[in-house]
Scaffold this active site. Structure first.
Site, PDB file in Angstrom:
ATOM      1  N   CYS A 103       0.677  -1.223  -0.051  1.00  0.00           N
ATOM      2  CA  CYS A 103      -0.119  -0.050  -0.212  1.00  0.00           C
ATOM      3  C   CYS A 103       0.475   0.971   0.377  1.00  0.00           C
ATOM      4  O   CYS A 103       0.680   1.989  -0.664  1.00  0.00           O
ATOM      5  CB  CYS A 103      -0.764   0.087   1.538  1.00  0.00           C
ATOM      6  SG  CYS A 103      -2.067   1.928   1.236  1.00  0.00           S
ATOM      7  N   CYS A 200      -5.476  -2.207   6.644  1.00  0.00           N
ATOM      8  CA  CYS A 200      -6.592  -1.140   6.454  1.00  0.00           C
ATOM      9  C   CYS A 200      -7.591  -1.515   5.227  1.00  0.00           C
ATOM     10  O   CYS A 200      -8.806  -0.685   5.621  1.00  0.00           O
ATOM     11  CB  CYS A 200      -5.217  -0.202   5.207  1.00  0.00           C
ATOM     12  SG  CYS A 200      -4.017  -1.456   3.545  1.00  0.00           S
TER      13      CYS A 200
END
Length: 373
Positions: A103, A200
């Site tokens: 990410c 996340c």
């Protein structure tokens, strides 16, 4: 004194306290600050509330408080293509991925950085606990954050020199309690908001339940390395090397009462291997192979170095010797290491400097590959 007002810094704001204080500090230092909220995942919590909507409200409240413009940008497609597909592919391959590393590499310091540059950004900033040190010749070094308990260089180890050149980490010299205190003193809307945990895109949800929505579980046999049947596992993707909980076998098997751990996997046969003892023989390795090896500055195509390494987040450093060829590396440990897990990151350090890292492919014990996939 330099005039920071001509330097535009675009801050990735999540709606949490760390990124709120990041924006506040930069504004106080006189920079031209813009806040950006990244929407990476289409999600609702168990009460049907879209968590991104709530987080964006917090970003708006903080941005209004400190007097900066703010926007929302949607990276759901990039996130799905570059992070989530990788996450699923790794689980299919029997590995345990680290989506935070990907990410940062693909979204926060690629898609977001590219977008920030279109807004005229000189730098981007995030609330990560890490530090950058700029040499006079322009070379940027990434150093651990001052707060040892929060240092996030492990997750930032895939950043390139080009990305670091454009990055600021204003919280790097602070400890977490100091950051909270700054937020409370300034009366920021997020001062008392609890830290987000978990991956996340999963947030606080049940991991097993979440994964089964995307990958069909394939239950199979659970056994010892000696071949003794220990019942059934729920699907290899739910287990990671060295794991203790969730096996459902307790102490009823075997002469001693030592707890049971995952000590291996055989993806081709769909077998989960278990054994007793935290330091089970099959959990200890002496070296690993890594791929996608990358350094934060230019290095020779082939070299060997002695340094320290982490094999998981918040683990103490271990002394290693690293032999690099292109984007592959062999890492030999000074002392045997427990539960080296394929798919996780191996990250290299020289003192406080994070040199880079790679993804673990295989673990070895005295030259013999351990069956972890």
């Amino acid at each position: 004194m330099s005039d920071n007002s001509k330097i535009r810094v675009v801050v990735g704001m999540s709606g949490g306290v760390d990124s709120s204080v990041t924006a506040l500090l930069l504004k106080e230092q006189g920079y031209d600050v813009i806040g950006i909220f990244m929407k990476n995942w289409d999600d609702t919590d168990e009460f049907g509330v879209c968590t991104a909507t709530e987080d964006y409200k917090d970003v708006a409240a903080v941005a209004d408080q400190i007097g900066i413009p703010y926007y929302s940008v949607n990276f759901e497609k990039e996130y799905w293509d570059r992070v989530f597909e990788y996450f699923l592919a790794e689980y299919r391959a029997g590995r345990t991925p680290n989506p935070d590393v990907m990410c940062n590499k693909e979204i926060k310091f690629k898609a977001f950085l590219d977008y920030a540059l279109t807004l005229g950004a000189d730098y981007v900033a995030t609330g990560h606990y890490a530090q950058v040190k700029r040499d006079q010749d322009g070379l940027v070094h990434m150093l651990r954050g001052k707060d040892n308990n929060k240092d996030q260089t492990y997750f930032l180890s895939q950043l390139s020199q080009e990305q670091l050149q454009k990055t600021m980490f204003p919280l790097g010299h602070l400890e977490k309690p100091e950051v909270r205190a700054i937020a409370e003193r300034a009366g920021l809307a997020t001062a008392k908001k609890k830290d987000s945990t978990g991956i996340c895109f999963i947030g606080e949800k049940n991991f097993k339940e979440f994964l089964s929505q995307y990958l069909p579980a394939q239950p199979g046999r659970m056994m010892t390395l000696e071949g003794r049947d220990m019942g059934q596992h729920a699907g290899l993707m739910y287990y990671t090397i060295g794991q203790r909980g969730g096996l459902g076998i307790g102490g009823q098997h075997g002469g001693d009462n030592e707890p049971w751990f995952v000590v291996g996997k055989d993806l081709s046969q769909n077998i989960l291997y278990v054994g007793q003892g935290f330091y089970h023989d099959n959990l200890m390795s002496t070296s690993l192979d890594a791929s996608q090896v990358h350094f934060t500055k230019e290095m020779p195509e082939e070299f060997t170095m002695e340094c320290t390494a982490k094999f998981r987040y918040r683990q103490p450093d271990s002394k290693v010797t690293v032999t690099v060829k292109g984007d592959k590396a062999v890492v030999n440990f000074d002392k045997p290491q427990r539960a080296i897990t394929p798919g996780q990151g191996v990250v290299f350090y020289d003192g406080d400097e994070c040199l880079g890292g790679g993804l673990i492919d295989r673990a070895y014990k005295n030259g013999q590959v351990l069956q972890y996939i």
